[in-house]
Design a protein around this motif. Structure first.
Motif, PDB file in Angstrom:
ATOM      1  N   UNK A 164       0.820  -1.221   0.000  1.00 11.13           N
ATOM      2  CA  UNK A 164       0.000   0.000   0.000  1.00 11.13           C
ATOM      3  C   UNK A 164       0.850   1.265   0.000  1.00 11.13           C
ATOM      4  N   UNK A 165       2.147   1.109  -0.004  1.00 11.88           N
ATOM      5  CA  UNK A 165       3.006   2.300   0.000  1.00 11.88           C
ATOM      6  C   UNK A 165       3.312   2.697  -1.440  1.00 11.88           C
ATOM      7  N   UNK A 166       3.021   3.916  -1.800  1.00  7.62           N
ATOM      8  CA  UNK A 166       3.235   4.402  -3.171  1.00  7.62           C
ATOM      9  C   UNK A 166       4.525   5.179  -3.299  1.00  7.62           C
ATOM     10  N   UNK A 167       4.917   5.834  -2.225  1.00 10.04           N
ATOM     11  CA  UNK A 167       6.105   6.672  -2.281  1.00 10.04           C
ATOM     12  C   UNK A 167       6.660   6.806  -0.873  1.00 10.04           C
ATOM     13  N   UNK A 168       7.976   6.917  -0.783  1.00 11.12           N
ATOM     14  CA  UNK A 168       8.621   7.008   0.536  1.00 11.12           C
ATOM     15  C   UNK A 168       9.857   7.869   0.336  1.00 11.12           C
ATOM     16  N   UNK A 169       9.890   9.010   0.990  1.00 13.62           N
ATOM     17  CA  UNK A 169      11.063   9.870   0.809  1.00 13.62           C
ATOM     18  C   UNK A 169      11.553  10.390   2.148  1.00 13.62           C
ATOM     19  N   UNK A 170      12.812  10.685   2.183  1.00  8.39           N
ATOM     20  CA  UNK A 170      13.456  11.139   3.425  1.00  8.39           C
ATOM     21  C   UNK A 170      14.434  12.257   3.120  1.00  8.39           C
ATOM     22  N   UNK A 171      14.402  13.260   3.980  1.00 12.46           N
ATOM     23  CA  UNK A 171      15.470  14.253   3.946  1.00 12.46           C
ATOM     24  C   UNK A 171      16.343  14.000   5.166  1.00 12.46           C
ATOM     25  N   UNK A 172      17.610  13.816   4.941  1.00  9.15           N
ATOM     26  CA  UNK A 172      18.521  13.563   6.057  1.00  9.15           C
ATOM     27  C   UNK A 172      18.950  14.915   6.623  1.00  9.15           C
ATOM     28  N   UNK A 173      18.348  15.258   7.761  1.00 12.93           N
ATOM     29  CA  UNK A 173      18.509  16.609   8.293  1.00 12.93           C
ATOM     30  C   UNK A 173      19.817  16.787   9.049  1.00 12.93           C
ATOM     31  N   UNK A 174      20.358  15.698   9.560  1.00 17.42           N
ATOM     32  CA  UNK A 174      21.614  15.782  10.311  1.00 17.42           C
ATOM     33  C   UNK A 174      22.274  14.408  10.291  1.00 17.42           C
ATOM     34  N   UNK A 175      23.547  14.392  10.566  1.00 15.85           N
ATOM     35  CA  UNK A 175      24.269  13.117  10.642  1.00 15.85           C
ATOM     36  C   UNK A 175      23.805  12.351  11.881  1.00 15.85           C
ATOM     37  N   UNK A 176      23.589  11.053  11.734  1.00 10.30           N
ATOM     38  CA  UNK A 176      23.251  10.196  12.874  1.00 10.30           C
ATOM     39  C   UNK A 176      24.541   9.608  13.435  1.00 10.30           C
TER      40      UNK A 176
END
Lengths: 135, 151
Positions: free
Chosen positions: A76-88
């Motif tokens: 059911x997932x059509x799109x998945x996006x991430x912005x990497x805001x800081x280093x983990x």
């Protein structure tokens, strides 16, 4: 997401993950095919100007994806996006929180837009979910 | 420094097979216990012909089976030590399951300088098709290059 009529503000996801260790990064290096030494070789990381190795962004996104598919079937997932805001950094303990932020109709489907983030604010993903039970 | 001439550049296609053992290693690494990824019966109950891959695994498959996993960096003259992952997007069009053979076709779609040239954002978009020629997904990776300060 519940199978019936989600509403904006519904909490989709809450999941905590164990602290990021060097061992986990080494495993992820092999398991993901991302052999960039900056995540496993402290000498390389220091030469690149970092105090130590740090997590692959995609390990963080992998955890977010796991939290997501705990709640929503992968189909059911059509799109998945991430912005990497800081280093983990090493030792980071990620907590994934996800809520429904918007309901839309797109491609003939009712879709929910969710925002997930983890408390250490290292990633801000925006998955678009869908399914017959939505809306 | 990478400039606009890089936009439109294509890199070597990668063919990758979704192998159950490698997928299990990935699931174990993430502590993923969802039966849909591990148990064929659970996968079929969820509507798949075989175990599906987790949402980010396409990114891994491309790197695992590439002859030169960092080809786009080398080709554009970028030092691996200066690269960070800025954003990542997946658009899913059809299921990807164990046994599929996928083809990844990457190309540069934008180059943007930031902070007066201190950083360059490079977007690489990758189309993914399966063994039947079905367009199963699109990936978009934004790479942040920390440019060297002029001496």
């Amino acid at each position: 997401m519940s199978a019936t009529s989600p509403t904006v503000g519904d909490r989709l996801v809450h999941k905590e993950f164990p602290p990021i260790t060097r061992h986990r990064l080494a495993l992820y290096c092999g398991a993901s095919g991302d052999h960039n030494p900056i995540h496993v070789d402290i000498d390389f990381a220091k030469a690149a100007g970092f105090p130590d190795v740090f997590s692959h962004g995609m390990l963080v996104m992998g955890y977010l994806g796991q939290a997501l598919t705990d709640a929503v079937a992968p189909s059911r997932i059509r799109s998945f996006s991430t912005r990497f805001a800081a280093i983990t950094q090493l030792g980071a303990k990620l907590t994934c929180e996800g809520t429904v932020t918007e309901l839309i109709e797109q491609g003939g489907e009712h879709r929910g837009v969710g925002r997930n983030c983890n408390r250490s604010k290292t990633a801000l993903p925006r998955p678009v979910l869908t399914g017959g039970g939505l809306g | 420094m990478v400039d606009q001439s890089a936009v439109g550049r294509e890199f070597t296609s990668v063919t990758a097979r979704v192998e159950p053992g490698r997928l299990r290693f990935f699931l174990d690494t993430l502590g993923e216990t969802n039966p849909v990824y591990r148990d064929e019966t659970a996968a079929q109950a969820a509507g798949f012909t075989a175990a599906p891959v987790p949402p980010t695994y396409l990114f891994c498959l491309e790197m695992m089976d590439a002859t030169m996993p960092f080809e786009f960096l080398t080709a554009l003259g970028i030092d691996l030590a200066r690269v960070l992952h800025g954003e990542q997007r997946f658009d899913y069009h059809a299921p990807v399951v164990v046994g599929d053979v996928l083809t990844f076709k990457p190309r540069v779609t934008s180059v943007t300088d930031k902070k007066g040239g201190a950083m360059t954002l490079i977007v690489v978009e990758t189309e993914v098709t399966n063994q039947a020629g079905v367009h199963v997904a699109d990936l978009s990776r934004t790479v942040v290059v920390r440019n060297a300060r002029p001496s």
